[in-house]
Design an enzyme around this catalytic site. Structure first.
Site, PDB file in Angstrom:
ATOM      1  N   ALA A 131       0.831  -1.208   0.000  1.00  0.00           N
ATOM      2  CA  ALA A 131       0.000   0.000   0.000  1.00  0.00           C
ATOM      3  C   ALA A 131       0.866   1.260   0.000  1.00  0.00           C
ATOM      4  O   ALA A 131       0.569   2.230  -0.703  1.00  0.00           O
ATOM      5  CB  ALA A 131      -0.927  -0.004   1.203  1.00  0.00           C
ATOM      6  N   TYR A 132       1.924   1.236   0.795  1.00  0.00           N
ATOM      7  CA  TYR A 132       2.821   2.392   0.871  1.00  0.00           C
ATOM      8  C   TYR A 132       3.498   2.646  -0.472  1.00  0.00           C
ATOM      9  O   TYR A 132       3.545   3.779  -0.959  1.00  0.00           O
ATOM     10  CB  TYR A 132       3.857   2.143   1.962  1.00  0.00           C
ATOM     11  CG  TYR A 132       4.837   3.275   2.187  1.00  0.00           C
ATOM     12  CD1 TYR A 132       4.398   4.521   2.593  1.00  0.00           C
ATOM     13  CD2 TYR A 132       6.213   3.075   2.016  1.00  0.00           C
ATOM     14  CE1 TYR A 132       5.297   5.565   2.816  1.00  0.00           C
ATOM     15  CE2 TYR A 132       7.111   4.096   2.239  1.00  0.00           C
ATOM     16  CZ  TYR A 132       6.657   5.333   2.633  1.00  0.00           C
ATOM     17  OH  TYR A 132       7.554   6.353   2.853  1.00  0.00           O
TER      18      TYR A 132
END
Length: 253
Positions: free
Chosen positions: A160-161
């Site tokens: 996600a990052y």
């Protein structure tokens, strides 16, 4: 070096705005740009005490700084942040968007509410700040965003990052081309493992040592290492660098 007024020396009066300027890499960027003679607007999200300390450090050194609270994903708050820079110092030459969040979990396990919060800050926040910066930065100036070397490394748990920071890189590249003819550079700095509270939180000594050993220089980066890169991009010496992602990570591939 104390900041001179525009009347005293118009060629040296330069103004920077740093989001995420109350802690970590952003705090060090504030210190470095102030040392280089910039008046600095310190944008922060919640820690007024830390933002005030950053301003006090600059002022006690003979510089000029002001702290302004703003949620980077809130377009009205960001517009007010940029307006404060105009009121206080008459304009902007450099915008450094260092504010961001990191949430780590395997893709299969990540809470989608955390995904939404991450993307609100890292993607929408970058877009909102970049939009205002594109309108405000004066000729000869620079816009610097923050990505991560994880975009290339693709460690498990960072999905996600990395997705959010890949979007930052895309926005940065497009904006550099959209500002053709404006004499404003747009670049992203992509740190590797850097010894900040955000990075160290939740990691044991073995993990930190393993990550430090990945770089041929065999250490973690420091906020000063990254601030030096930002200062170069903001300076006339770095003005020929444009539309790039600088992976400041000690040689990790």
């Amino acid at each position: 070096m104390p900041l001179q007024s525009p009347e005293e020396n118009p060629d040296r009066f330069r103004v920077a705005l740093v989001t995420g300027g109350s802690r970590g890499i952003g705090r060090q960027v504030v210190s470095r740009l102030a040392t280089d003679g910039y008046a600095v607007v310190v944008g922060y999200a919640g820690r007024q005490d830390l933002a005030g300390a950053a301003v006090e450090e600059v002022v006690s050194g003979g510089g000029h700084a002001v702290a302004v609270r703003a949620d980077v994903a809130d377009e009205q708050a960001v517009a007010a942040l940029f307006a404060r820079a105009e009121v206080e110092y008459g304009g902007l030459d450099v915008v450094v968007h260092a504010a961001g969040q990191m949430r780590l979990a395997p893709i299969a396990d990540l809470d989608l509410a955390e995904l939404d919060a991450l993307h609100r800050t890292n993607i929408r926040g970058t877009f909102v700040v970049a939009r205002q910066a594109a309108r405000a930065v004066r000729p000869g100036g620079a816009i610097v965003t923050f990505s991560t070397s994880q975009v290339g490394l693709a460690f498990p748990g960072y999905g996600a990052y990395i997705a959010s920071k890949g979007a930052v890189e895309a926005v940065t590249m497009v904006l550099a081309r959209e500002l053709r003819g404006r004499d404003v550079t747009v670049n992203a700095v992509a740190p590797g493992a850097t010894a900040t509270d955000l990075f160290l939180d939740g990691k044991d000594e073995e993990t930190v040592a393993r990550l430090a050993a990945m770089a041929p220089l065999e250490r973690l980066g420091t906020p000063t290492d990254i601030a030096d890169v930002v200062a170069f991009l903001a300076s006339p010496a770095g003005h020929w660098v444009n539309g790039q992602v600088l992976r400041a990570n000690g040689g990790v591939i």
